[in-house]
Write an enzyme that holds these catalytic residues in place. Structure first.
Site, PDB file in Angstrom:
ATOM      1  N   SER A   1     -20.568 -23.101 -14.388  1.00 15.78           N
ATOM      2  CA  SER A   1     -20.482 -21.605 -14.431  1.00 15.78           C
ATOM      3  C   SER A   1     -21.488 -21.205 -15.628  1.00 15.78           C
ATOM      4  O   SER A   1     -22.714 -21.676 -15.541  1.00 15.78           O
ATOM      5  CB  SER A   1     -18.946 -21.312 -14.880  1.00 15.78           C
TER       6      SER A   1
ATOM      7  N   HIS B   1     -15.104 -21.763  -6.624  1.00 17.12           N
ATOM      8  CA  HIS B   1     -15.947 -21.920  -8.158  1.00 17.12           C
ATOM      9  C   HIS B   1     -15.916 -23.245  -8.488  1.00 17.12           C
ATOM     10  O   HIS B   1     -16.341 -23.674  -9.690  1.00 17.12           O
ATOM     11  CB  HIS B   1     -15.496 -20.921  -9.006  1.00 17.12           C
TER      12      HIS B   1
ATOM     13  N   ASP C   1     -17.374 -19.122  -3.708  1.00 15.34           N
ATOM     14  CA  ASP C   1     -17.243 -18.753  -5.098  1.00 15.34           C
ATOM     15  C   ASP C   1     -17.440 -17.215  -5.330  1.00 15.34           C
ATOM     16  O   ASP C   1     -18.458 -16.754  -5.068  1.00 15.34           O
ATOM     17  CB  ASP C   1     -18.385 -19.566  -5.763  1.00 15.34           C
TER      18      ASP C   1
END
Length: 286
Positions: A98, A264, A235
């Site tokens: 991320s 994700h 995602d």
């Protein structure tokens, strides 16, 4: 499995770390506890995973009016390099999930002589308004009605939870985003955050300013370190793979892998395939 736990003090911060497994070292930037849980145990059989906290996951030594004083990206990268050296880790791979992928990439640019390659996992090129809009459109386009309903319900409940424990608002927000961040939209991801300390001034500065304004195309002209970009098809947090089209041309060596049954968190959601593809890519540079 060999495991080493400890902490390193630097600039008034106490950084906890865990070193697990054996093989080539991979420095994983972010919350030590969270990422220990995200990466499947089988990966430790092939690699030495080095999980380290950064300033966003450890108590601050004092409060500041200007967050850049304690939480500027340069200071974060210097911490990472100092920790690597103090742990006696030589040349290594570096990984970030991320927003932490942006930190991993900038670390590799600065210390490229000590980095074999970079793993960007579920990372957006930035958290700019434009990229956030693409992520929202991705959700509106692909998400099924039940996923949308769960997300809207979580958002309605979020203010009350934050009001009750504002110091945990980053955790509450991430838990509320489960329908966007997990392929299984009904997952209870609370166990991933159990015991994780969040230094909110650091997180607010990183996610609200640093990652919003970053331009990862800078300093790529002479950056030849290989980069592996792992993205989940669903995602809805970082957004679609297409947002990388405008920046991928700046990389000298970029490999993109799309995980068709992930959102994700592909290291957890498609653990076996993720490990296989990652190790195959790493073998190209042995």
């Amino acid at each position: 499995m060999k495991t080493t736990n400890g902490s390193i003090e630097r600039s008034g911060f106490k950084f906890h770390y865990s070193i697990e497994g054996s093989g080539q070292p991979v420095l994983i930037i972010g919350s030590r506890l969270y990422y220990q849980r995200l990466f499947a145990p089988a990966l430790r059989e092939k690699l030495q995973l080095v999980f380290i906290d950064h300033r966003g996951f450890t108590p601050p030594p004092y409060e500041v009016s200007d967050p850049e004083e304690l939480y500027g990206l340069d200071k974060m990268l210097e911490d990472t390099e100092a920790i690597r050296k103090q742990l006696g880790i030589g040349k290594c791979w570096v990984a970030g999930h991320s927003g932490h992928g942006l930190m991993a990439l900038e670390y590799a640019k600065r210390y490229d002589h000590d980095v074999y390659g970079v793993m960007l996992i579920s990372t957006s090129p930035s958290l700019s308004t434009a990229n956030r809009a693409l992520a929202d459109l991705h959700f509106d386009t692909l998400a099924e009605p039940e996923r949308i309903r769960l997300f809207e319900q979580n958002m309605q409940e979020l203010p009350e939870k934050i009001a009750a424990a504002p110091e945990n608002r980053f955790v509450w927000f991430n838990l509320a985003q489960a329908p966007k961040s997990w392929y299984d939209s009904s997952i209870d991801a609370a166990a991933f955050w159990d015991g994780v300390y969040v230094n909110m001034p650091a997180i607010d500065h990183l996610w609200g300013t640093v990652f919003r304004d970053i331009d990862i195309s800078q300093n790529l002209e002479d950056f030849y370190t290989p980069v592996w970009l792992a993205l989940g098809k669903y995602d809805f947090v970082s957004g679609p793979a297409e947002q990388w089209n405008s920046v991928s041309k700046h990389f000298r060596d970029l490999t993109t892998e799309i995980f068709e049954h992930s959102a994700h968190n592909p290291p957890y959601e498609e653990a076996s395939l993720f490990n296989e593809k990652l190790l195959q890519w790493m073998e190209l540079y042995d």
